[in-house]
Motif scaffolding. Sequence first.
Motif, short mmCIF file in Angstrom:
data_model
loop_
_atom_site.label_atom_id
_atom_site.label_comp_id
_atom_site.label_asym_id
_atom_site.label_seq_id
_atom_site.Cartn_x
_atom_site.Cartn_y
_atom_site.Cartn_z
N PRO A 43 -34.71 -1.18 57.22
CA PRO A 43 -34.78 0.20 56.71
C PRO A 43 -36.07 0.52 55.95
N ALA A 44 -36.56 -0.42 55.15
CA ALA A 44 -37.78 -0.15 54.38
C ALA A 44 -38.97 0.08 55.31
N PHE A 45 -39.07 -0.69 56.38
CA PHE A 45 -40.17 -0.51 57.33
C PHE A 45 -40.05 0.83 58.04
N ARG A 46 -38.84 1.22 58.41
CA ARG A 46 -38.65 2.53 59.05
C ARG A 46 -39.08 3.65 58.11
N GLN A 47 -38.72 3.55 56.83
CA GLN A 47 -39.11 4.57 55.86
C GLN A 47 -40.63 4.64 55.73
N GLU A 48 -41.27 3.48 55.72
CA GLU A 48 -42.72 3.46 55.62
C GLU A 48 -43.38 4.02 56.88
N CYS A 49 -42.76 3.80 58.04
CA CYS A 49 -43.28 4.38 59.28
C CYS A 49 -43.19 5.90 59.25
N VAL A 50 -42.09 6.43 58.76
CA VAL A 50 -41.93 7.89 58.65
C VAL A 50 -42.97 8.44 57.68
N LEU A 51 -43.16 7.75 56.56
CA LEU A 51 -44.18 8.18 55.61
C LEU A 51 -45.57 8.13 56.25
#
Length: 136
Positions: A43-51
């Motif tokens: 989840p943290a990597f997905r959030q960073e990708c969206v950012l």
Amino acid sequence: MESTPENHIDPAVNPQKQRRGLSRILHATRYSWAGLQAGWNEPAFRQECVLALVLLPASLFVGQSWVESAVLAASVIAVMVVELLNTAVESVVDRVGPEWHQLSKRAKDIGSAAVLLSLLLCAAIWCAALWQRFAV
């Protein structure tokens, strides 16, 4: 290059290490893509990708030169790289065993601290750039 015990790779142990040239590049690219897919499960990597989808294009507008835009973009990519490395450390620790161990905790905490520092660096770079761009 002469074969010595230090640089000899036993193909029976890992035949992938014998690849050369374009074949090596293609296989490495597939492994890298698999790593990105595995990271996407975090989840943290997905959030960073969206950012990153927001910040990478924004870096072209916020930066007042190509160097500033590159630094802004690099700070975002650095966060994603550190997150992937942290995920790799956590995966290795989890593979070793599910029981609690002080060294396992230490490895995971250090990985988490690396992510935190990369996020703070990214935020500081972006805040400075935004301040220079819009507050002057």
